[in-house]
Design a protein around this motif. Structure first.
Motif, mmCIF file in Angstrom:
data_model
loop_
_atom_site.group_PDB
_atom_site.id
_atom_site.type_symbol
_atom_site.label_atom_id
_atom_site.label_comp_id
_atom_site.label_asym_id
_atom_site.label_seq_id
_atom_site.Cartn_x
_atom_site.Cartn_y
_atom_site.Cartn_z
ATOM 1 N N LYS A 214 0.826 -1.214 0.000
ATOM 2 C CA LYS A 214 0.000 0.000 0.000
ATOM 3 C C LYS A 214 0.858 1.262 0.000
ATOM 4 O O LYS A 214 0.673 2.149 -0.841
ATOM 5 N N SER A 215 1.797 1.356 0.921
ATOM 6 C CA SER A 215 2.658 2.534 1.008
ATOM 7 C C SER A 215 3.556 2.655 -0.217
ATOM 8 O O SER A 215 3.740 3.750 -0.763
ATOM 9 N N SER A 216 4.082 1.534 -0.660
ATOM 10 C CA SER A 216 4.938 1.557 -1.851
ATOM 11 C C SER A 216 4.159 2.027 -3.073
ATOM 12 O O SER A 216 4.689 2.761 -3.907
ATOM 13 N N ALA A 217 2.896 1.627 -3.177
ATOM 14 C CA ALA A 217 2.083 2.006 -4.341
ATOM 15 C C ALA A 217 1.895 3.515 -4.404
ATOM 16 O O ALA A 217 2.089 4.122 -5.463
ATOM 17 N N TYR A 218 1.537 4.147 -3.280
ATOM 18 C CA TYR A 218 1.318 5.593 -3.363
ATOM 19 C C TYR A 218 2.640 6.344 -3.527
ATOM 20 O O TYR A 218 2.680 7.402 -4.162
ATOM 21 N N LYS A 219 3.729 5.805 -2.991
ATOM 22 C CA LYS A 219 5.026 6.462 -3.161
ATOM 23 C C LYS A 219 5.502 6.396 -4.614
ATOM 24 O O LYS A 219 6.040 7.373 -5.144
ATOM 25 N N VAL A 220 5.308 5.260 -5.254
ATOM 26 C CA VAL A 220 5.672 5.127 -6.670
ATOM 27 C C VAL A 220 4.812 6.068 -7.514
ATOM 28 O O VAL A 220 5.317 6.756 -8.401
ATOM 29 N N LEU A 221 3.510 6.131 -7.208
ATOM 30 C CA LEU A 221 2.623 7.026 -7.954
ATOM 31 C C LEU A 221 3.041 8.480 -7.767
ATOM 32 O O LEU A 221 3.088 9.245 -8.738
ATOM 33 N N ALA A 222 3.373 8.861 -6.548
ATOM 34 C CA ALA A 222 3.806 10.240 -6.292
ATOM 35 C C ALA A 222 5.068 10.568 -7.083
ATOM 36 O O ALA A 222 5.170 11.647 -7.688
ATOM 37 N N GLY A 223 6.025 9.659 -7.083
ATOM 38 C CA GLY A 223 7.250 9.871 -7.850
ATOM 39 C C GLY A 223 6.982 9.969 -9.336
ATOM 40 O O GLY A 223 7.536 10.821 -10.041
ATOM 41 N N ALA A 224 6.090 9.105 -9.832
ATOM 42 C CA ALA A 224 5.751 9.117 -11.265
ATOM 43 C C ALA A 224 5.079 10.431 -11.647
ATOM 44 O O ALA A 224 5.403 11.025 -12.686
ATOM 45 N N LEU A 225 4.153 10.898 -10.826
ATOM 46 C CA LEU A 225 3.471 12.164 -11.123
ATOM 47 C C LEU A 225 4.453 13.334 -11.097
ATOM 48 O O LEU A 225 4.346 14.262 -11.904
ATOM 49 N N GLY A 226 5.412 13.290 -10.169
ATOM 50 C CA GLY A 226 6.442 14.331 -10.123
ATOM 51 C C GLY A 226 7.286 14.342 -11.385
ATOM 52 O O GLY A 226 7.566 15.418 -11.945
ATOM 53 N N ASP A 227 7.681 13.162 -11.853
ATOM 54 C CA ASP A 227 8.474 13.071 -13.084
ATOM 55 C C ASP A 227 7.683 13.560 -14.288
ATOM 56 O O ASP A 227 8.208 14.252 -15.158
ATOM 57 N N ILE A 228 6.395 13.192 -14.338
ATOM 58 C CA ILE A 228 5.538 13.627 -15.445
ATOM 59 C C ILE A 228 5.385 15.144 -15.433
ATOM 60 O O ILE A 228 5.405 15.795 -16.480
ATOM 61 N N CYS A 229 5.257 15.717 -14.242
ATOM 62 C CA CYS A 229 5.162 17.172 -14.114
ATOM 63 C C CYS A 229 6.440 17.846 -14.615
ATOM 64 O O CYS A 229 6.385 18.851 -15.332
ATOM 65 N N ASP A 230 7.595 17.283 -14.234
ATOM 66 C CA ASP A 230 8.874 17.851 -14.670
ATOM 67 C C ASP A 230 9.001 17.858 -16.194
ATOM 68 O O ASP A 230 9.623 18.751 -16.765
ATOM 69 N N LYS A 231 8.394 16.856 -16.832
ATOM 70 C CA LYS A 231 8.450 16.769 -18.295
ATOM 71 C C LYS A 231 7.353 17.595 -18.965
ATOM 72 O O LYS A 231 7.312 17.697 -20.182
ATOM 73 N N GLY A 232 6.437 18.154 -18.156
ATOM 74 C CA GLY A 232 5.355 18.972 -18.698
ATOM 75 C C GLY A 232 4.289 18.174 -19.432
ATOM 76 O O GLY A 232 3.645 18.682 -20.347
#
Length: 197
Positions: free
Chosen positions: A88-106
């Motif tokens: 559960k914790s790993s899932a939301y942490k991976v999602l948060a990291g992925a969304l951050g990377d997607i944001c950085d790429k615009g």
């Protein structure tokens, strides 16, 4: 309409309920085939962040992360429920990291994620929500009140996740009713109401 019904309800069901749900939706919407959602940007970001965190992004784990993302899109508050060490914790942490990377790429018009994690069972209700001092009768904010106010007054476009990581308890969850409904208000015993925009 069928997409909304599936997005909201599918993550709530156990595996043995899925065929029943599929049967009901096929009866209600005969012959309707939904196109697969386009996760061509999100899935590679999930896999990349899983690798960074030394996690194996299996098909089931990836599906759970996508379900969290879909629930996040339609609801502002929800629970991730499962056994200890179920990811559960790993899932939301991976999602948060992925969304951050997607944001950085615009891409995907996504935003970075700010996370505050609280274990509500590790502190008293007064330490969580706030309390009046029995001698001076002065109000002291609890951890939740401070965190919620900081998120409510923040001016960044980032997603703000306030995570209660611990067992669900009737006492603390009851006080979250106005936060989880459409009002998005935290009502404190001091009389203060903090509105989340």
């Amino acid at each position: 309409m069928l997409r909304s019904i599936k997005d909201v309800n599918l993550p709530k069901f156990l595996s043995h309920d899925l065929p029943l749900f599929a049967g009901i939706t096929s009866d209600l919407f005969p012959g309707v085939e939904l196109p697969e959602p386009d996760y061509s940007v999100l899935i590679p970001a999930i896999k990349e962040n899983g690798d960074k965190m030394n996690l194996q992004v299996t098909k089931v784990f990836q599906e759970k992360i996508l379900q969290i993302y879909e629930m996040m899109i339609v609801r502002h508050g929800f629970m991730i429920v499962g056994e200890p060490f179920g990811g559960k914790s790993s899932a939301y942490k991976v999602l948060a990291g992925a969304l951050g990377d997607i944001c950085d790429k615009g891409l995907m018009e996504e935003n970075k994620v700010q996370i505050t994690v609280i274990n509500p069972k590790s502190i008293t209700m007064g330490q969580l929500y706030g309390s009046f001092d029995p001698i001076s009768h002065e109000w002291s904010d609890g951890v939740l009140a401070v965190s919620y106010r900081a998120f409510a007054t923040a001016t960044t476009p980032d997603r703000k996740w306030l995570i209660f990581d611990g067992p669900v308890d009737a006492i603390w969850i009851e006080n979250m009713n106005t936060v989880l409904d459409d009002n998005k208000k935290l009502c404190l015993m001091s009389g203060e109401i903090i509105q989340l925009s």
